[in-house]
Design an enzyme around this catalytic site. Structure first.
Site, PDB file in Angstrom:
ATOM      1  N   GLY A 146     -14.951 -76.360 -18.437  1.00 55.60           N
ATOM      2  CA  GLY A 146     -13.952 -75.293 -18.410  1.00 55.60           C
ATOM      3  C   GLY A 146     -12.772 -75.526 -19.328  1.00 55.60           C
ATOM      4  O   GLY A 146     -11.944 -74.643 -19.513  1.00 55.60           O
ATOM      5  N   CYS A 177     -31.793 -47.783 -11.022  1.00 56.62           N
ATOM      6  CA  CYS A 177     -32.092 -47.594 -12.445  1.00 56.62           C
ATOM      7  C   CYS A 177     -33.029 -46.404 -12.600  1.00 56.62           C
ATOM      8  O   CYS A 177     -34.051 -46.307 -11.905  1.00 56.62           O
ATOM      9  CB  CYS A 177     -32.730 -48.855 -13.023  1.00 56.62           C
ATOM     10  SG  CYS A 177     -33.354 -48.625 -14.714  1.00 56.62           S
ATOM     11  N   CYS A 204     -36.565 -48.154 -14.092  1.00 60.13           N
ATOM     12  CA  CYS A 204     -37.371 -49.089 -13.300  1.00 60.13           C
ATOM     13  C   CYS A 204     -37.068 -49.015 -11.811  1.00 60.13           C
ATOM     14  O   CYS A 204     -37.762 -49.611 -10.997  1.00 60.13           O
ATOM     15  CB  CYS A 204     -37.197 -50.523 -13.808  1.00 60.13           C
ATOM     16  SG  CYS A 204     -35.617 -51.250 -13.324  1.00 60.13           S
ATOM     17  N   CYS A 236     -30.812 -49.904 -16.398  1.00 62.88           N
ATOM     18  CA  CYS A 236     -30.494 -51.331 -16.476  1.00 62.88           C
ATOM     19  C   CYS A 236     -29.850 -51.650 -17.814  1.00 62.88           C
ATOM     20  O   CYS A 236     -30.315 -51.200 -18.863  1.00 62.88           O
ATOM     21  CB  CYS A 236     -31.766 -52.171 -16.370  1.00 62.88           C
ATOM     22  SG  CYS A 236     -32.494 -52.174 -14.744  1.00 62.88           S
ATOM     23  N   CYS A 260     -35.614 -54.762 -17.379  1.00 66.14           N
ATOM     24  CA  CYS A 260     -36.083 -53.417 -17.049  1.00 66.14           C
ATOM     25  C   CYS A 260     -37.547 -53.257 -17.469  1.00 66.14           C
ATOM     26  O   CYS A 260     -38.383 -52.754 -16.722  1.00 66.14           O
ATOM     27  CB  CYS A 260     -35.199 -52.384 -17.750  1.00 66.14           C
ATOM     28  SG  CYS A 260     -35.344 -50.710 -17.106  1.00 66.14           S
TER      29      CYS A 260
END
Lengths: 283, 232, 251
Positions: free
Chosen positions: A31, A240, A243, A265, A271
């Site tokens: 980080g 979606c 899909c 998506c 997808c």
């Protein structure tokens, strides 16, 4: 075939070594932002010059590269970067998440969980999470050194006070290994939980700001919040249109001049895989 | 005789640096002793240094020479040489001062101003406020004024606020500088009553009383402050 | 009497000018100490050195026995967050002007680990009321506040974590006289209620008289006189103090 006159993966070996050293440092201090000598790349800032330099430094001849932009493999940025590495490194590319050994991304984490054999490289426009809160760079560095992050909470407090909830929908600040406050790059807050204890190594490259940082595999990553306003990953409350997924992150599309809308998506590979899966099962 | 306040060879000279360093001797070798339950009236012509002596006794003016010994916490504290923090502590616990003029604190109500030194001495806030009200009532300050800051009060009203503030904490030693100067006969009698009660309770009092009637009513003896020869 | 802050032998030169010349000072728990003197007398420099924001050329500063000048930045900042407060002359230096009043008051709480929005907000509201700002203005930006309100907000922001020692640099400077009185009275009340120790730098003699137990008079980097506030002001000994006191118009 690689382009003649270029070193493998465009950068010279000395530069790669310098960047790898920065990456090692970044991995050692999860980080924490490590400065590095970013090079001029043959594409403009904002197009992923930081991510490209990280990718170029870790790329080997046997790697399989996937590049996504907002989750999609077929957008200009993704296509250009993929083509760039094909030309200067001659490596194989893929659009399938599971087949890639290195995934360079702008603004998304793939829906499919990543593995220990994969590296996720983020393109980062602004690595400093305290940017806009504290104008002095020297001071932000000091705040990181002292883990003095009250200021970030002030920002979240302000959101709740003004809007009733934390308004940051992307680039939502996280604590890495309970020590450093980190910008996850402009991924949707929806993707933040995927960073937590991820099996894959996550590398972040900011070209213009000349910073590299990292989250090593299996590192705790916590989205900042308040006890009474806990972090909540948000997605559009739809399935979606292609899909039918009710768990993936969705893009909203305007489909006609009459203002028709559809949600699909954002992760095109995910997808597609879902569209093929029922057929495969049926065959 | 239980002496609560005494001075030994107390002297005070003012040096006016802004007037070319002019020295004005005001007090020379003052030896004063005041016992518990006794009231000593300071006398002397105007300008003899009565008020200066009072201010020295309270630690408001520094002493040029000598000692000012105050009974405090079972020992004698020399106000002339004590650390400022010790003087503050002594003022909170052992010595009170009623000046001629009230130093007004903006926006603080009369009742709170009177209660403040009592609270500082450790009295519960409610008790201090009720004693403050009782004293103000006794001094005939109309109740509608108790909740107001005294900034706009008349001279006599402010003096009564000052008296209530001074008598409130029942300090073992009390200094009174012209406590009845702006009061009418009725209120003068009330102040005389307060002084008698304080003496009864064992308070040692030093006062400047311009009013002969008041002086005769309260003073056990008179201490004369002699004017100094001008050294210039 | 707990000794909170103790400074000895402080020297600091800016070129040929002595900003601090062998200055010594101490503050005990619950005590209000004023540093007075004209502009350029070294008051603000002294405050900054005592708060560890500036290093002297020589001398020592101890807080509860700990060496302030030898502290790491991290230790000093922790002290600044937990035990100390600093009220600046210009509220802009002490406030975040782009953050709401509530956020300004809440920041120190959050820096100390407060993570419950509702509690932070309640505490902020209570403090706004305490400094006489309508709690309904909790979400307003300080830039929409008057100078006096901004200064009161800065005080709330500083005191919300109940510091032991507060440094104040001309807290009433730049305010209208009527506003000054109100602010001074507010500071006076809060200091009593919270039992704060305060080191206040001011050139306002009346403010020093109202607030301080003790007073230090500074001139050209030196403490020329110090003692009980009313004694120093009513019976000043040093020529400079006499000048300073006589320059004040009687109110």
């Amino acid at each position: 075939m690689t382009e003649a006159g270029y070193n493998f993966a465009y950068l010279d070996e000395a530069t790669k070594r310098m960047i790898r050293r920065a990456i090692l440092k970044a991995v050692a201090i999860p980080g924490h932002q490590i400065p590095f000598g970013a090079r001029e790349m043959p594409l403009p800032y904002g197009w992923g010059t930081g991510g490209i330099q990280v990718t170029a430094s870790i790329l080997g001849p046997n790697d399989v590269l996937k590049v996504i932009d907002q989750g999609a493999d077929d957008t200009t940025n993704a296509v250009s970067i993929r083509r760039f590495f094909t030309r200067v490194a001659g490596i194989a590319t893929t659009e399938v998440t599971g087949e890639a050994s290195i995934i360079q991304t702008r603004h998304r984490i793939p829906e499919k969980p990543l593995t220990e054999n994969q590296i996720l490289v983020y393109q980062v426009p602004q690595p400093e999470p305290l940017f806009r809160l504290e104008p002095h760079r020297a001071e932000t560095r000091r705040l990181h050194a002292l883990a003095d992050y009250g200021l970030m909470h002030v920002r979240l407090y302000e959101d709740i006070a003004r809007l009733g909830h934390i308004a940051k929908a992307y680039d939502y600040p996280v604590m890495v290994n309970e020590r450093y406050l980190m910008s996850p790059s402009p991924i949707p807050a929806f993707d933040n939980p995927k960073m937590h204890q991820m099996a894959a190594l996550q590398l972040f490259g900011a070209g213009r700001e000349k910073r590299i940082y990292a989250v090593p595999p299996y590192t705790p990553v916590r989205s900042l919040d308040f006890e009474d306003h806990p972090f909540r990953p948000i997605r559009a409350p739809h399935a979606c249109a292609i899909c039918g997924s009710t768990t993936s992150y969705l893009d909203e599309l305007v489909t006609d001049d009459a203002g028709g809308r559809a949600f699909i998506c954002s992760d095109t590979d995910y997808c597609q895989e879902r569209q093929q899966a029922p057929k495969a099962a049926a065959e | 005789m239980n002496i609560l306040l005494r001075t030994e060879g107390l002297a005070k000279t003012f040096t006016l640096h802004l007037q070319g360093g002019t020295c004005i001797p005001v007090l020379g070798r003052v030896d004063l002793a005041v016992s518990a339950g006794e009231c000593v009236a300071l006398s002397g012509p105007s300008g003899a240094g009565k008020s200066t002596l009072m201010r020295c006794l309270y630690g408001n003016y520094g002493a040029g020479a000598g000692r000012i010994l105050l009974a405090h916490r079972g020992a004698e504290l020399d106000l002339a040489s004590a650390d400022p923090r010790a003087v503050i502590e002594a003022r909170r616990e052992s010595i009170g001062y009623v000046s001629q003029f009230l130093r007004v604190i903006p926006r603080v109500s009369t009742r709170d101003i009177v209660a403040e030194p009592m609270v500082a001495r450790g009295m519960a806030r409610e008790d201090a406020l009720s004693r403050a009200s009782a004293l103000l009532d006794r001094l005939n300050l109309p109740e509608r004024l108790h909740g107001l800051p005294p900034a706009t009060f008349s001279g006599g009203e402010q003096q009564r606020v000052n008296l209530a503030r001074g008598f409130g904490p029942r300090s073992p030693v009390l200094l009174l500088d012209e406590p009845t100067a702006s009061l009418d006969a009725g209120n003068r009698a009330i102040v005389i009553g307060l002084i008698h009660e304080a003496k009864q309770a064992g308070t040692a009092i030093v006062g400047i009383f311009h009013d002969a009637e008041v002086r005769e009513a309260v003073a056990d003896r008179v201490f004369t402050v002699e004017p100094m020869q001008d050294a210039a | 009497m707990t000794l909170l802050l103790e400074a000895k032998g402080l020297d600091l030169k800016f070129g040929a000018i002595a900003a601090l010349d062998d200055v010594a000072l101490d503050v005990t728990a619950g005590e209000v100490v004023a540093i007075v003197g004209e502009s350029g007398s070294g008051k603000t420099t002294l405050l900054r050195v005592l708060a560890g924001q500036m290093a002297p050329d020589a001398g020592a500063v101890h807080y509860l026995g700990r060496d302030v000048l030898g502290m790491t930045e991290a230790e000093r900042r922790r002290l600044m967050r937990m035990d100390w407060g600093f009220v600046h002359q210009n509220p802009r230096d002490g406030l975040r002007m782009g953050v709401s009043a509530g956020g300004n008051v809440g920041e120190r709480l959050m820096a100390l680990g407060a993570r419950h929005y509702g509690n932070i907000r309640d505490e902020a509201k209570a403090w706004l009321q305490r400094v006489e700002i309508d709690a309904g203005r909790i979400d307003d930006l300080p830039r929409h506040f008057s100078g006096g309100m901004q200064q009161r907000l800065q005080i709330a922001r500083t005191l919300v974590t109940r510091p032991k020692l507060v440094f104040m640099d001309e807290p009433t400077g730049g305010l209208d006289v009527s506003v000054q009185a109100r602010l001074l009275d507010l500071i006076r009340a809060l200091v009593r209620e919270l039992g704060l120790s305060v080191l206040i730098v001011t050139h306002d003699i009346a403010a020093a008289r109202l607030l301080a137990d003790r007073i230090l008079v500074m001139r050209r980097g030196q403490v020329v006189e110090q003692g009980l506030t009313d004694r120093v002001l009513d019976d000043p000994q040093h020529p400079y103090t006499q000048l300073l006191v006589s320059s004040v118009l009687a109110a």
